[in-house]
Design an enzyme around this catalytic site. Structure first.
Site, short mmCIF file in Angstrom:
data_model
loop_
_atom_site.label_atom_id
_atom_site.label_comp_id
_atom_site.label_asym_id
_atom_site.label_seq_id
_atom_site.Cartn_x
_atom_site.Cartn_y
_atom_site.Cartn_z
N SER A 1 32.60 41.12 3.74
CA SER A 1 31.75 39.86 3.83
C SER A 1 31.37 39.50 5.35
O SER A 1 30.49 38.81 5.62
CB SER A 1 31.92 38.85 3.04
OG SER A 1 33.18 38.33 3.22
N HIS B 1 34.34 32.21 5.39
CA HIS B 1 33.65 32.88 6.48
C HIS B 1 33.35 31.68 7.71
O HIS B 1 33.57 30.58 7.40
CB HIS B 1 32.36 33.52 5.92
CG HIS B 1 32.56 34.28 4.94
ND1 HIS B 1 32.55 33.90 3.53
CD2 HIS B 1 33.09 35.35 4.67
CE1 HIS B 1 32.63 34.67 2.68
NE2 HIS B 1 32.85 35.63 3.37
N ASP C 1 32.21 28.28 5.06
CA ASP C 1 32.24 27.93 3.39
C ASP C 1 33.67 28.24 2.98
O ASP C 1 33.65 28.38 1.79
CB ASP C 1 31.11 29.27 2.56
CG ASP C 1 31.76 30.66 3.04
OD1 ASP C 1 32.51 30.74 3.92
OD2 ASP C 1 30.79 31.49 2.59
#
Length: 389
Positions: free
Chosen positions: A39, A352, A349
């Site tokens: 991610s 990240h 978040d």
């Protein structure tokens, strides 16, 4: 090894050519970027597959969700920008996608080893991607002949595909490994048990790099894994973990450091085994950790571990109420939204980084001060692929 700022460019080039003769002594001429990872470098694979990225993701720069797990640009975007290349398109995004200057196979939740290798997570909302690293390799392997078939056919799609020579001249980037550690932590493994899995994980990583090399890759820019113990993901879910002087979970960060140590050693050996390859190990851990050590130096608020987009608790994070989701409180639905000023937060978040933090980290690693060998990003290519200074 770091070079003092007063060293001349000529002296640096001479030293580089002696210590690392395979690396460029002129600026690199990368025509494309091919990325593999999870991610932290996903530009839309998981969003295209499962629609998981919603507002306020992307709001800062793109002003809409753009497939990235940040409020704006990620490090891969800054890498592409630095070479004057377009942002790297997600391989699984089939709508209006341009692959002429590369493709991104990274997917949020991806692991190096198959996710079936790991115990079931104790937390239902922790999910791992089916597009683990070997699947990304298969996708890339199939991508090469399919794109060349389309180019040879001609027509409106031909110019959206990369030239054949780009596969040897491109920059190959990696950012993966964090989820393999997370899988262990959330699968009820002890820190010691997670530690013991690392040699096998790193061997899988090395094998993947070799396979990409066999498909023509010659210039590799490989990130290690960041300080996982500084993230709300760990701090909120393992509240009893011993903290270091910067408020990060000490043992969890030590696991990250051990992974990085083994990766660095493995890549050094791979550099010896593959004599015609430029492999740069990038210490993303130290670059990111420096933000938590002295957040005010970089314009970030204290405490540095609080998520911008989240809900509840000391770290503004709850794994059951993710950024962009809605919660029901007393019959009223509420969006789990942004803090309003992500530019002063390090963590976006809970897992990240914000665009602001990503930009600081990129500026640090691009200089070569955090790499082995100490090569700036714009010189981290095989010496065959350069342009005049």
């Amino acid at each position: 090894m770091e070079f003092p700022f007063h060293i001349s460019l000529v002296s640096f080039l001479v030293l580089l050519s002696i210590v690392n003769p395979i690396f460029a002594t002129k600026l690199c001429n990368f025509p494309a970027i091919f990325n593999f990872g999870a991610s932290n470098s996903d530009t839309g694979d998981m969003a295209a597959s499962f629609g998981v990225v919603k507002s306020p993701y992307g709001d800062t720069f793109f002003h809409r969700p753009a497939g990235r797990f940040s409020d704006g640009r990620i490090i891969l975007d800054f890498i592409a920008q630095s070479f004057g290349l377009p942002y790297v398109s997600a391989y699984l995004d089939s709508l209006g996608t341009n692959f002429s200057h590369g493709a991104n196979f990274a997917a949020a939740g991806a692991t190096i080893k198959p996710p079936s290798s790991y115990p079931t997570s104790l937390i239902s909302n922790v999910r791992f991607s089916p597009f683990y690293l070997d699947i990304q390799y298969i996708q890339f392997k199939n991508f090469i002949p399919r794109t060349q078939f389309i180019r040879h056919q001609g027509g409106i799609f031909a110019n959206l595909m990369p030239h054949k020579k780009y596969f040897s001249e491109a920059l190959y980037t990696y950012d993966i490994g964090q989820n393999d550690l997370t899988a262990g932590f959330f699968g009820n493994m002890t820190v010691q048990q997670v530690h013991a899995t690392i040699p096998d994980i790193v061997n899988n990583f090395s094998a993947n790099v070799k396979k990409i090399y066999n498909l023509g890759g010659r210039s590799f820019w490989i990130h290690n894994t960041g300080p996982i113990g500084c993230l709300p993901l760990i701090l909120a879910n393992f509240p009893s973990a011993e903290k270091d002087e910067y408020g990060c979970a000490k043992a969890h960060n030590e696991v990250s450091q051990y992974f990085n140590h083994r990766l660095k050693e493995t890549l050094a050996q791979l550099r010896k085994d593959l004599s015609d390859v430029a492999i740069t190990y990038v210490d993303i851990y130290s670059a990111k950790f420096s933000l938590f050590q002295d957040p005010k130096k970089y314009g970030f608020e204290k405490p540095p571990h609080v998520a911008c987009c989240g809900y509840g608790g000391k770290y503004n994070y709850n794994v059951n109420f993710s950024c962009g989701s809605t919660i029901n409180t007393n019959g009223t639905e509420k969006l789990v939204g942004s803090c309003g000023k992500p530019s002063v937060r390090i963590v976006w978040d809970g897992t990240h980084y914000t665009e602001a933090a990503n930009k600081v980290v990129f500026n640090k690693i691009a200089t070569g001060a955090f790499t082995d060998p100490p090569v700036p990003l714009n010189m981290a290519c095989h010496r065959s692929f350069t342009k005049k200074l």
